[in-house]
Design an enzyme around this catalytic site. Structure first.
Site, PDB file in Angstrom:
ATOM      1  N   HIS A  48       8.919   4.818  -5.742  1.00 13.57           N
ATOM      2  CA  HIS A  48       8.183   5.893  -5.077  1.00 13.57           C
ATOM      3  C   HIS A  48       8.030   7.039  -6.054  1.00 13.57           C
ATOM      4  CE1 HIS A  48       7.028   8.854  -2.062  1.00 13.57           C
ATOM      5  NE2 HIS A  48       6.763   7.825  -1.288  1.00 13.57           N
ATOM      6  N   ASP A  87       7.738   0.786   3.135  1.00 13.20           N
ATOM      7  CA  ASP A  87       6.957  -0.433   3.361  1.00 13.20           C
ATOM      8  C   ASP A  87       7.766  -1.708   3.230  1.00 13.20           C
ATOM      9  OD1 ASP A  87       4.509   0.842   3.783  1.00 13.20           O
ATOM     10  OD2 ASP A  87       4.317   1.192   1.637  1.00 13.20           O
TER      11      ASP A  87
HETATM   12  N1  ACO Z   1       8.288  -3.067  -9.587  1.00  8.88           N
HETATM   13  C1  ACO Z   1       8.548  -3.131 -10.911  1.00  8.88           C
HETATM   14  N2  ACO Z   1       8.501  -2.067 -11.739  1.00  8.88           N
HETATM   15  C2  ACO Z   1       8.160  -0.866 -11.209  1.00  8.88           C
HETATM   16  C3  ACO Z   1       7.878  -0.728  -9.832  1.00  8.88           C
HETATM   17  C4  ACO Z   1       7.956  -1.871  -9.019  1.00  8.88           C
HETATM   18  N3  ACO Z   1       7.701  -1.792  -7.699  1.00  8.88           N
HETATM   19  N4  ACO Z   1       7.568   0.555  -9.581  1.00  8.88           N
HETATM   20  C5  ACO Z   1       7.658   1.198 -10.746  1.00  8.88           C
HETATM   21  N5  ACO Z   1       8.019   0.339 -11.739  1.00  8.88           N
HETATM   22  C6  ACO Z   1       8.295   0.683 -13.143  1.00  8.88           C
HETATM   23  C7  ACO Z   1       7.007   0.918 -13.931  1.00  8.88           C
HETATM   24  O1  ACO Z   1       6.529  -0.268 -14.518  1.00  8.88           O
HETATM   25  C8  ACO Z   1       7.463   1.945 -14.933  1.00  8.88           C
HETATM   26  O2  ACO Z   1       8.225   1.276 -15.920  1.00  8.88           O
HETATM   27  P1  ACO Z   1       8.222   1.843 -17.446  1.00  8.88           P
HETATM   28  O3  ACO Z   1       8.812   3.218 -17.363  1.00  8.88           O
HETATM   29  O4  ACO Z   1       9.074   0.850 -18.194  1.00  8.88           O
HETATM   30  O5  ACO Z   1       6.792   1.828 -17.907  1.00  8.88           O
HETATM   31  C9  ACO Z   1       8.427   2.824 -14.140  1.00  8.88           C
HETATM   32  O6  ACO Z   1       8.963   1.959 -13.124  1.00  8.88           O
HETATM   33  C10 ACO Z   1       7.773   4.028 -13.493  1.00  8.88           C
HETATM   34  O7  ACO Z   1       6.672   3.561 -12.712  1.00  8.88           O
HETATM   35  P2  ACO Z   1       5.341   4.372 -12.421  1.00  8.88           P
HETATM   36  O8  ACO Z   1       4.245   3.429 -12.071  1.00  8.88           O
HETATM   37  O9  ACO Z   1       5.085   5.323 -13.556  1.00  8.88           O
HETATM   38  O10 ACO Z   1       5.786   5.208 -11.172  1.00  8.88           O
HETATM   39  P3  ACO Z   1       4.824   5.981 -10.222  1.00  8.88           P
HETATM   40  O11 ACO Z   1       5.598   7.123  -9.690  1.00  8.88           O
HETATM   41  O12 ACO Z   1       3.523   6.298 -10.883  1.00  8.88           O
HETATM   42  O13 ACO Z   1       4.491   4.927  -9.086  1.00  8.88           O
HETATM   43  C11 ACO Z   1       4.591   3.602  -7.169  1.00  8.88           C
HETATM   44  C12 ACO Z   1       5.061   4.893  -7.838  1.00  8.88           C
HETATM   45  C13 ACO Z   1       3.040   3.527  -7.227  1.00  8.88           C
HETATM   46  C14 ACO Z   1       4.983   3.665  -5.694  1.00  8.88           C
HETATM   47  C15 ACO Z   1       5.232   2.390  -7.882  1.00  8.88           C
HETATM   48  O14 ACO Z   1       6.634   2.470  -7.788  1.00  8.88           O
HETATM   49  C16 ACO Z   1       4.749   1.045  -7.328  1.00  8.88           C
HETATM   50  O15 ACO Z   1       3.704   0.547  -7.771  1.00  8.88           O
HETATM   51  N6  ACO Z   1       5.488   0.469  -6.328  1.00  8.88           N
HETATM   52  C17 ACO Z   1       5.047  -0.755  -5.701  1.00  8.88           C
HETATM   53  C18 ACO Z   1       3.962  -0.437  -4.671  1.00  8.88           C
HETATM   54  C19 ACO Z   1       4.524   0.250  -3.447  1.00  8.88           C
HETATM   55  O16 ACO Z   1       5.526  -0.169  -2.891  1.00  8.88           O
HETATM   56  N7  ACO Z   1       3.821   1.308  -3.005  1.00  8.88           N
HETATM   57  C20 ACO Z   1       4.195   2.036  -1.790  1.00  8.88           C
HETATM   58  C21 ACO Z   1       4.554   3.434  -2.123  1.00  8.88           C
HETATM   59  S1  ACO Z   1       5.168   4.258  -0.705  1.00  8.88           S
HETATM   60  C22 ACO Z   1       3.815   4.623   0.204  1.00  8.88           C
HETATM   61  O17 ACO Z   1       2.717   4.820  -0.227  1.00  8.88           O
HETATM   62  C23 ACO Z   1       4.086   4.665   1.612  1.00  8.88           C
END
Ligand code: ACO
Length: 428
Positions: A306, A363
């Site tokens: 998140h 979720d």
């Molecule tokens: N699985 C694997 N790796 C992940 C995940 C994940 N679910 N989420 C983040 N990471 C990793 C990224 O690859 C990144 O790694 P790095 O630093 O080695 O490059 C690091 O964690 C940071 O990730 P970002 O994408 O920069 O984090 P951001 O804050 O932009 O994204 C998000 C947050 C979009 C929710 C992300 O965690 C994600 O895609 N999660 C899966 C989708 C999801 O569950 N979305 C629901 C969000 S809650 C809502 O809207 C109600």
């Protein structure tokens, strides 16, 4: 004494006011920065940008705190209902009994769509995604209320709110019936908000669906837990559209579109699809975890991570407990729940997820609850949209009540510098 931040730039020092929120969140006010210095700030993805001041919801992502109008989400989840919480979020206070009755009656009085709307549903192909239908039909509904188009009319706000909150549920149920080629079921005024939705989703013209109270309560809780979440992608979108003085329905329809994406509201559908795939592959989740850690796989552990929570999402804790209890009460055993639990345990032990502070979000378990109460997978994000409506309306209201300038971010241009126009015949 007011705090001041100092910025040193090209040998000069600039003083920037510090704004402090009611929970001691501090922000540097850079609104005069470009005028004073010629510089803007750059914050790709807005991770450090406060786009507004708001009184609706407080989140502390490090501590895993979520409060609506100051009240902890855990307390609301235990004691309240979605409609009571909608009143709290939109109007800033828990309703008295009389206010709650008036608000509920107003929702009931406005639950029917204009009959002419039925023709619009006919135009969508079967299997159209209900989120596409939802956003289109919310916009279409505004055509029936011309007074909506005047942003300066404050006297109609309460009734517009009731229409939107009540009709989003009617539209959502109709969209589902359409996507399945089923006849439309009208709402029943004697039913409560969430039970009425289940009725419109599942009843048949010749037989009423038996609404299990525990199923209605679980869905009501899902709506409540989604009711607001400060400046997320869809709410920021609603505020952005509202700032142009667009009407409430148009702003909410834009919120639905923003919510649809799999990185936002679409994640609940993506979680269930991921669990189904893992199950079909005969994996207990271990192979999928390995793939989610591999950046080249294109996979992510959906329902994990998140932007704001760097700790357990408090909503996920509540949902997980509800999920466990509901499945026992409904006497449902779901292999996907076992896979989800295994994934969670494995991820929380894995240094990749621990180091990045990736925890289950709201979720991760909500899809299993919805599956248990017969909500089809393509409706999951629609359920989120119904739940988020109070937050969108409250944020719309804030923009309208304290109109700032139109939201208009700047950019740092990185394209070509002055370039000549080449006539068509001379282009290579
Ligand atoms: N699985 C694997 N790796 C992940 C995940 C994940 N679910 N989420 C983040 N990471 C990793 C990224 O690859 C990144 O790694 P790095 O630093 O080695 O490059 C690091 O964690 C940071 O990730 P970002 O994408 O920069 O984090 P951001 O804050 O932009 O994204 C998000 C947050 C979009 C929710 C992300 O965690 C994600 O895609 N999660 C899966 C989708 C999801 O569950 N979305 C629901 C969000 S809650 C809502 O809207 C109600």
């Amino acid at each position: 004494m007011d705090k001041i931040a100092e910025l040193s730039l090209e040998g000069k020092t600039f003083r920037l006011p510090v704004v402090e929120g009611s929970e001691q969140e501090r922000a540097i006010d850079i609104s005069a920065l470009r005028n004073d210095t010629g510089y803007i700030t750059l914050d790709d993805g807005y991770a450090n940008t406060g786009s507004c001041q708001s009184k609706v919801t407080f989140i502390d992502g490090e501590k895993g705190i979520l409060r609506y109008r100051g009240i902890p989400i855990e307390e609301l989840a235990e004691k309240s209902t979605f409609i009571e919480v909608a009143h709290l979020i939109i109007f800033g206070k828990l309703p008295t009994s009389a206010e709650l009755r008036r608000f509920s009656d107003l929702l009931t009085d406005n639950e029917l769509l204009n009959e002419a709307m039925k023709h619009h549903f006919e135009g969508f192909p079967t299997h159209a995604h209900p989120m596409a239908i939802l956003s289109s039909m919310i916009n279409a509904a505004s055509c029936f209320y011309p007074e909506l188009l005047d942003p300066d009319r404050k006297d109609t706000f309460v009734v517009q709110t009731a229409r939107l909150l009540s009709q989003v549920r009617t539209i959502a149920a109709f969209a589902y019936r359409k996507s399945r080629g089923l006849p439309i079921i009208y709402p029943k005024p004697e039913l409560k908000y969430t039970a009425n939705f289940l009725h419109m989703m599942h009843s048949l013209p010749y037989r009423d669906y038996e609404i299990k109270p525990e199923a209605a309560r679980a869905l009501d809780l899902i709506f409540l837990l989604h009711a607001d979440h400060e400046q997320n992608c869809s709410t920021a979108t609603v505020r952005m559209v509202a700032s142009s003085r667009a009407n409430l329905f148009a702003s909410a329809a834009a919120g639905v579109c923003a919510l649809w994406g799999p990185l936002h509201g679409g994640a609940n559908q993506a979680v269930l699809e991921m669990l189904e795939r893992i199950h079909a592959d005969g994996d207990d989740g271990s192979r999928f975890i390995a793939a989610a850690k591999d950046k080249n796989s294109g996979k992510r552990l959906m329902g994990f991570g998140h932007r704001v929570y760097k700790n357990y999402d408090p909503r996920a804790k509540i949902i997980k407990r509800t999920c466990d209890e509901l499945l026992v009460k409904l006497n449902v055993s779901d292999p996907l729940l076992d896979i989800a639990k295994h994934l969670e345990e494995a991820a929380l032990r894995d240094s990749y997820f621990v180091e990045r502070k990736l925890y289950p979000n709201v979720d991760f378990y909500s899809g299993i609850i919805m599956r248990a109460i017969g909500i089809p997978i393509e409706m999951f994000t629609v359920i989120f949209a119904i739940g988020r409506m109070p937050g969108w309306i409250a944020n719309y209201k804030e923009v309208m009540e304290a109109p700032t300038r139109i939201y208009r971010p700047r950019q740092v241009y990185t394209g070509p510098t002055l370039n000549a126009y080449v006539p068509l015949k001379e282009r290579k």
